[in-house]
Motif scaffolding. Structure first.
Motif, short mmCIF file in Angstrom:
data_model
loop_
_atom_site.label_atom_id
_atom_site.label_comp_id
_atom_site.label_asym_id
_atom_site.label_seq_id
_atom_site.Cartn_x
_atom_site.Cartn_y
_atom_site.Cartn_z
N GLY A 121 -31.23 -26.66 -16.79
CA GLY A 121 -31.30 -27.10 -15.40
C GLY A 121 -31.79 -26.06 -14.41
N LEU A 122 -32.08 -24.84 -14.86
CA LEU A 122 -32.53 -23.79 -13.95
C LEU A 122 -33.51 -22.87 -14.65
N ARG A 123 -34.77 -22.95 -14.23
CA ARG A 123 -35.79 -22.03 -14.74
C ARG A 123 -36.45 -21.35 -13.55
N VAL A 124 -36.40 -20.04 -13.54
CA VAL A 124 -36.98 -19.23 -12.47
C VAL A 124 -37.74 -18.09 -13.13
N PRO A 125 -38.97 -17.83 -12.70
CA PRO A 125 -39.73 -18.52 -11.69
C PRO A 125 -39.89 -19.99 -12.05
N HIS A 126 -40.07 -20.81 -10.99
CA HIS A 126 -40.30 -22.23 -11.21
C HIS A 126 -41.45 -22.36 -12.19
N PRO A 127 -41.30 -23.17 -13.26
CA PRO A 127 -42.29 -23.17 -14.33
C PRO A 127 -43.70 -23.60 -13.94
N HIS A 128 -43.87 -24.33 -12.85
CA HIS A 128 -45.21 -24.76 -12.46
C HIS A 128 -45.71 -24.07 -11.18
N LEU A 129 -44.95 -23.13 -10.66
CA LEU A 129 -45.32 -22.50 -9.39
C LEU A 129 -46.74 -21.94 -9.42
N HIS A 130 -47.12 -21.28 -10.49
CA HIS A 130 -48.44 -20.65 -10.56
C HIS A 130 -49.59 -21.65 -10.52
N GLU A 131 -49.31 -22.96 -10.68
CA GLU A 131 -50.34 -24.00 -10.67
C GLU A 131 -50.39 -24.76 -9.36
N ARG A 132 -49.43 -24.57 -8.48
CA ARG A 132 -49.22 -25.46 -7.34
C ARG A 132 -49.56 -24.82 -6.00
N ALA A 133 -50.75 -25.13 -5.53
CA ALA A 133 -51.16 -24.62 -4.23
C ALA A 133 -50.22 -25.09 -3.13
N PHE A 134 -49.68 -26.31 -3.24
CA PHE A 134 -48.79 -26.83 -2.20
C PHE A 134 -47.53 -25.99 -2.06
N ALA A 135 -47.16 -25.25 -3.09
CA ALA A 135 -46.01 -24.34 -3.01
C ALA A 135 -46.46 -22.92 -2.70
N LEU A 136 -47.56 -22.49 -3.31
CA LEU A 136 -48.01 -21.11 -3.14
C LEU A 136 -48.56 -20.81 -1.75
N VAL A 137 -49.27 -21.75 -1.14
CA VAL A 137 -49.85 -21.48 0.19
C VAL A 137 -48.75 -21.18 1.21
N PRO A 138 -47.73 -22.05 1.38
CA PRO A 138 -46.69 -21.71 2.35
C PRO A 138 -45.88 -20.47 1.95
N LEU A 139 -45.67 -20.30 0.65
CA LEU A 139 -44.91 -19.13 0.21
C LEU A 139 -45.68 -17.85 0.48
N ALA A 140 -46.98 -17.86 0.22
CA ALA A 140 -47.79 -16.67 0.47
C ALA A 140 -47.86 -16.35 1.96
N GLU A 141 -47.79 -17.37 2.80
CA GLU A 141 -47.79 -17.14 4.25
C GLU A 141 -46.64 -16.22 4.66
N ILE A 142 -45.48 -16.38 4.02
CA ILE A 142 -44.28 -15.65 4.44
C ILE A 142 -43.83 -14.56 3.47
N ALA A 143 -44.38 -14.59 2.23
CA ALA A 143 -43.85 -13.67 1.22
C ALA A 143 -44.90 -13.32 0.17
N ALA A 144 -46.11 -13.00 0.61
CA ALA A 144 -47.20 -12.73 -0.33
C ALA A 144 -46.89 -11.58 -1.28
N ALA A 145 -46.11 -10.61 -0.83
CA ALA A 145 -45.83 -9.43 -1.66
C ALA A 145 -44.61 -9.60 -2.56
N GLU A 146 -43.90 -10.74 -2.46
CA GLU A 146 -42.72 -10.94 -3.30
C GLU A 146 -43.12 -10.93 -4.78
N PRO A 147 -42.32 -10.26 -5.62
CA PRO A 147 -42.64 -10.24 -7.05
C PRO A 147 -42.57 -11.63 -7.66
#
Length: 172
Positions: A121-147
């Motif tokens: 029930g919990l996989r982190v990093p989210h398993p599809h995050l690297h494929e999803r611009a809809f998640a990466l664009v807003p995340l990069a706006e606020i946390a581009a340097a996050e590991p």
């Protein structure tokens, strides 16, 4: 299992993806930001702008409104996930087992510090995050340097996706 990471644990950064496409999605995301800011042992560091994005997975549904939040939290990953699911439930989300369908609110734990977590029930990093611009664009706006384990950092992962169709709908 403790709700917090432990008495000596330092707070960590947790990245949350937000999305909705039923009802008033923008209002739902703004209310979710407020709910995130009220979580115990947690501080909302920054919230992204809202973005209109095409549906992903199942395209026979309305466009989504997506955003991201960066939290500083002492909640353990499982406790944070439970809190996210409760916020969804209070927003009217019903988990019916259908993936990628329309929803009143979706909150995903995308990243939890630099940790890799693989539990039922919990996989982190989210398993599809690297494929999803809809998640990466807003995340990069606020946390581009996050590991982003396995992908460098959030900004590096964003460089690898097509972000066409992800459009900001409110001011920075």
């Amino acid at each position: 299992m403790s709700a917090t990471a432990g008495p000596d644990a330092r707070p960590v950064h947790a990245s949350i993806g937000l999305g909705a496409n039923l009802g008033d999605p923008a209002a739902a995301l703004r209310e979710a930001f407020d709910a995130l800011s009220r979580l115990p042992a947690t501080r909302l560091l920054v919230a992204s702008r809202l973005y209109r994005t095409p549906a992903w997975g199942r395209t026979d549904q309305p466009d989504y409104v997506n955003a991201a939040a960066l939290l500083e939290t002492a909640l353990a990953p499982q406790a944070l996930l439970a809190a996210l699911l409760e916020i969804e439930r209070r927003a009217g989300r019903v988990r019916d087992g259908h993936r990628w369908g329309p929803r009143t609110l979706d909150l995903d734990l995308l990243l939890y510090d630099d940790r890799v977590i693989d539990l039922p029930g919990l996989r982190v990093p989210h398993p599809h995050l690297h494929e999803r611009a809809f998640a990466l664009v807003p995340l990069a706006e606020i946390a581009a340097a996050e590991p982003f384990p396995g992908h460098g950092c959030v900004g590096d992962a964003l460089a690898g996706v097509d972000a066409g169709g992800v459009v900001a709908i409110d001011a920075a």
